[in-house]
Design a protein around this motif. Structure first.
Motif, PDB file in Angstrom:
ATOM      1  N   THR A  31       0.853  -1.204   0.000  1.00  9.74           N
ATOM      2  CA  THR A  31       0.000   0.000   0.000  1.00  9.74           C
ATOM      3  C   THR A  31       0.888   1.253   0.000  1.00  9.74           C
ATOM      4  OG1 THR A  31      -0.300  -0.528   2.347  1.00  9.74           O
ATOM      5  CG2 THR A  31      -2.204  -0.809   0.918  1.00  9.74           C
ATOM      6  N   GLY A  32       2.042   1.194   0.687  1.00 11.42           N
ATOM      7  CA  GLY A  32       2.957   2.346   0.700  1.00 11.42           C
ATOM      8  C   GLY A  32       3.417   2.662  -0.725  1.00 11.42           C
ATOM      9  N   LEU A  35       0.584   4.172  -2.747  1.00  8.24           N
ATOM     10  CA  LEU A  35       0.326   5.573  -2.374  1.00  8.24           C
ATOM     11  C   LEU A  35       1.415   6.480  -2.950  1.00  8.24           C
ATOM     12  CD1 LEU A  35      -0.725   4.994   1.361  1.00  8.24           C
ATOM     13  CD2 LEU A  35      -2.228   5.759  -0.480  1.00  8.24           C
ATOM     14  N   ARG A  36       2.683   6.019  -2.887  1.00  7.06           N
ATOM     15  CA  ARG A  36       3.772   6.843  -3.438  1.00  7.06           C
ATOM     16  C   ARG A  36       3.603   7.025  -4.956  1.00  7.06           C
ATOM     17  NH1 ARG A  36       6.362   4.641   1.028  1.00  7.06           N
ATOM     18  NH2 ARG A  36       6.732   2.645  -0.004  1.00  7.06           N
ATOM     19  N   MET A  53       0.891  11.068   5.086  1.00 14.98           N
ATOM     20  CA  MET A  53       2.172  10.364   5.009  1.00 14.98           C
ATOM     21  C   MET A  53       3.345  11.255   5.422  1.00 14.98           C
ATOM     22  SD  MET A  53       1.382   8.336   1.505  1.00 14.98           S
ATOM     23  CE  MET A  53       2.885   7.397   1.306  1.00 14.98           C
ATOM     24  N   GLY A  57       1.559   9.904   9.667  1.00 13.64           N
ATOM     25  CA  GLY A  57       0.242   9.404  10.115  1.00 13.64           C
ATOM     26  C   GLY A  57      -0.273   8.313   9.201  1.00 13.64           C
ATOM     27  N   LEU A  58      -1.387   7.716   9.581  1.00 21.04           N
ATOM     28  CA  LEU A  58      -1.995   6.683   8.742  1.00 21.04           C
ATOM     29  C   LEU A  58      -3.021   7.328   7.813  1.00 21.04           C
ATOM     30  CD1 LEU A  58      -2.604   3.652  11.153  1.00 21.04           C
ATOM     31  CD2 LEU A  58      -0.747   3.999   9.518  1.00 21.04           C
ATOM     32  N   VAL A  59      -3.048   6.869   6.582  1.00 22.52           N
ATOM     33  CA  VAL A  59      -4.044   7.316   5.606  1.00 22.52           C
ATOM     34  C   VAL A  59      -5.390   6.704   6.032  1.00 22.52           C
ATOM     35  CG1 VAL A  59      -4.646   7.159   3.147  1.00 22.52           C
ATOM     36  CG2 VAL A  59      -2.254   7.507   3.839  1.00 22.52           C
ATOM     37  N   ILE A  64      -7.671   3.390   1.990  1.00 23.48           N
ATOM     38  CA  ILE A  64      -6.801   2.214   1.860  1.00 23.48           C
ATOM     39  C   ILE A  64      -7.614   0.970   1.481  1.00 23.48           C
ATOM     40  CG2 ILE A  64      -5.305   0.661   3.209  1.00 23.48           C
ATOM     41  CD1 ILE A  64      -3.899   3.232   2.620  1.00 23.48           C
ATOM     42  N   GLY A  85       2.374  -4.061   4.270  1.00 22.75           N
ATOM     43  CA  GLY A  85       1.949  -2.749   4.795  1.00 22.75           C
ATOM     44  C   GLY A  85       0.440  -2.611   4.915  1.00 22.75           C
ATOM     45  N   PHE A  86      -0.265  -3.671   4.657  1.00 22.64           N
ATOM     46  CA  PHE A  86      -1.722  -3.724   4.821  1.00 22.64           C
ATOM     47  C   PHE A  86      -2.074  -5.080   5.399  1.00 22.64           C
ATOM     48  CE2 PHE A  86      -5.902  -5.118   3.556  1.00 22.64           C
ATOM     49  CZ  PHE A  86      -6.692  -4.022   3.823  1.00 22.64           C
ATOM     50  N   ARG A  88      -3.194  -2.230   8.549  1.00 20.19           N
ATOM     51  CA  ARG A  88      -2.480  -1.537   9.628  1.00 20.19           C
ATOM     52  C   ARG A  88      -3.421  -1.180  10.763  1.00 20.19           C
ATOM     53  NH1 ARG A  88       1.896   0.515   5.873  1.00 20.19           N
ATOM     54  NH2 ARG A  88       3.545   1.358   7.173  1.00 20.19           N
ATOM     55  N   GLN A  92      -9.129  -2.316   8.960  1.00 21.60           N
ATOM     56  CA  GLN A  92      -8.588  -2.823   7.686  1.00 21.60           C
ATOM     57  C   GLN A  92      -8.514  -4.342   7.698  1.00 21.60           C
ATOM     58  OE1 GLN A  92      -4.826  -0.927   6.672  1.00 21.60           O
ATOM     59  NE2 GLN A  92      -5.623   1.119   7.083  1.00 21.60           N
ATOM     60  N   ARG A 160      13.641   8.574   1.484  1.00 24.26           N
ATOM     61  CA  ARG A 160      12.192   8.738   1.500  1.00 24.26           C
ATOM     62  C   ARG A 160      11.813   9.950   2.351  1.00 24.26           C
ATOM     63  NH1 ARG A 160       9.069   3.152   2.683  1.00 24.26           N
ATOM     64  NH2 ARG A 160       7.918   4.573   4.023  1.00 24.26           N
ATOM     65  N   ASP A 162       9.450  10.480   4.265  1.00 25.19           N
ATOM     66  CA  ASP A 162       8.982  10.176   5.630  1.00 25.19           C
ATOM     67  C   ASP A 162      10.031   9.439   6.465  1.00 25.19           C
ATOM     68  OD1 ASP A 162       8.724   7.900   4.091  1.00 25.19           O
ATOM     69  OD2 ASP A 162       6.770   7.314   4.885  1.00 25.19           O
ATOM     70  N   ARG A 171       5.465   7.215  13.224  1.00 25.55           N
ATOM     71  CA  ARG A 171       5.150   5.950  12.548  1.00 25.55           C
ATOM     72  C   ARG A 171       5.269   4.782  13.531  1.00 25.55           C
ATOM     73  NH1 ARG A 171       9.221   6.438   7.855  1.00 25.55           N
ATOM     74  NH2 ARG A 171       8.437   4.482   7.043  1.00 25.55           N
TER      75      ARG A 171
HETATM   76  P1  AMP Z   1       5.180   2.071   4.050  1.00 25.89           P
HETATM   77  O1  AMP Z   1       5.857   2.235   2.734  1.00 25.89           O
HETATM   78  O2  AMP Z   1       4.450   0.772   4.169  1.00 25.89           O
HETATM   79  O3  AMP Z   1       6.093   2.346   5.209  1.00 25.89           O
HETATM   80  O4  AMP Z   1       4.029   3.193   4.111  1.00 25.89           O
HETATM   81  C1  AMP Z   1       4.353   4.566   4.033  1.00 25.89           C
HETATM   82  C2  AMP Z   1       3.185   5.386   4.559  1.00 25.89           C
HETATM   83  O5  AMP Z   1       2.021   5.172   3.756  1.00 25.89           O
HETATM   84  C3  AMP Z   1       2.744   5.065   5.977  1.00 25.89           C
HETATM   85  O6  AMP Z   1       3.515   5.731   6.958  1.00 25.89           O
HETATM   86  C4  AMP Z   1       1.289   5.577   5.955  1.00 25.89           C
HETATM   87  O7  AMP Z   1       1.247   6.993   6.032  1.00 25.89           O
HETATM   88  C5  AMP Z   1       0.849   5.188   4.546  1.00 25.89           C
HETATM   89  N1  AMP Z   1       0.250   3.820   4.531  1.00 25.89           N
HETATM   90  C6  AMP Z   1       0.736   2.733   3.882  1.00 25.89           C
HETATM   91  N2  AMP Z   1      -0.058   1.672   4.091  1.00 25.89           N
HETATM   92  C7  AMP Z   1      -1.074   2.088   4.882  1.00 25.89           C
HETATM   93  C8  AMP Z   1      -2.193   1.451   5.471  1.00 25.89           C
HETATM   94  N3  AMP Z   1      -2.438   0.138   5.289  1.00 25.89           N
HETATM   95  N4  AMP Z   1      -3.021   2.201   6.246  1.00 25.89           N
HETATM   96  C9  AMP Z   1      -2.801   3.521   6.435  1.00 25.89           C
HETATM   97  N5  AMP Z   1      -1.754   4.178   5.936  1.00 25.89           N
HETATM   98  C10 AMP Z   1      -0.883   3.483   5.161  1.00 25.89           C
END
Ligand code: AMP
Length: 222
Positions: A31-32, A35-36, A53, A57-59, A64, A85-86, A88, A92, A160, A162, A171
């Motif tokens: 999911t990360g 989103l990117r 992000m 924070g969480l989306v 998601i 990453g899903f 979280r 979900q 990155r 974040d 996080r």
């Molecule tokens: P990651 O690459 O998995 O570390 O995700 C990077 C960022 O994307 C996280 O810090 C969240 O802001 C957002 N994100 C990714 N996956 C989720 C998820 N399942 N639920 C909520 N936010 C997410």
């Protein structure tokens, strides 16, 4: 086979997922990464997600869950997938269960990488990623052959947005408060396996193996 890699940010989920992609020939659903990609394409959803992000924070769950619902319907997921990453949050996880039940699928294994927070902070501080192929390096533990250049595709590595000290703190807090409670959820389902993700050797071996594969593919494409 339907797998999930689970753990705190920086625990090595993405690296291990890529290893499993090569081994089982099923897609990594991060999911990360999705989103990117949406942020890079400047879609409305991407722009909204970015606000969360950037602060670590969480989306929102609804966004998601919508992304995952569409992604799991794609043909390449028919033989299985690796969730990275899903989920979280509990909401979900429940939505995933509902989706799996509706499509007659089941989650086979949750592989959880356990890494102490201090090591996570150290790992994230030195993490460098390739914006093109997603390969991940570390300035100390896993350097690229040429400083700041991806071994696989020769692109300049980036930090990155974040991956900074303040965001990492948020996080990790989100992980402990909202994601770690899912451990019990998956233990009760009988699919949870804990792995010591702090072992340097395991991480190092997986990375070397992946980078060799990546290099072979790159050379073939020339
Ligand atoms: P990651 O690459 O998995 O570390 O995700 C990077 C960022 O994307 C996280 O810090 C969240 O802001 C957002 N994100 C990714 N996956 C989720 C998820 N399942 N639920 C909520 N936010 C997410």
């Amino acid at each position: 086979m339907n797998l999930m890699v689970f753990g705190a940010p920086g625990a090595g989920k993405g690296t291990q997922a890529k290893f499993l992609v090569e081994k089982y020939g099923i897609p990594q659903i991060s999911t990360g990464d999705m989103l990117r990609a949406a942020i890079a394409e400047k879609t409305d959803m991407g722009m909204e997600a970015k606000q969360y992000m950037d602060k670590g924070g969480l989306v929102p769950d609804s966004t998601i869950i919508g992304i995952i619902k569409d992604r799991l319907k794609k043909e390449d997921c028919e033989k299985g997938f690796i969730l990275d990453g899903f989920p979280r949050t509990l909401k979900q996880a429940e939505a995933l269960e509902e989706l799996m039940n509706q499509s007659g699928k089941k989650l086979d294994k949750v592989l959880s990488f356990d890494v102490p927070d201090e090591l996570i902070i150290q790992r994230i501080a030195g993490r460098r990623v390739c914006p093109k192929c997603g390969a991940s390096y570390h300035t100390e533990f896993n350097c690229s052959q040429v400083e700041n250049i991806c071994d696989c595709c020769n692109d300049a590595l980036i930090i990155r947005k974040d991956d900074n000290a303040d965001t990492v703190k948020n996080r990790l807090e989100n992980y402990h408060n909202q994601t770690a409670p899912l451990i019990d959820f998956y233990k009760k389902m009988g699919v949870f396996t804990q792995i010591d993700g702090s072992q340097k050797l395991m991480v190092r071996k997986s990375l070397i193996w992946l980078q060799k594969r990546c290099l072979v593919r790159y050379k073939k494409s020339l």
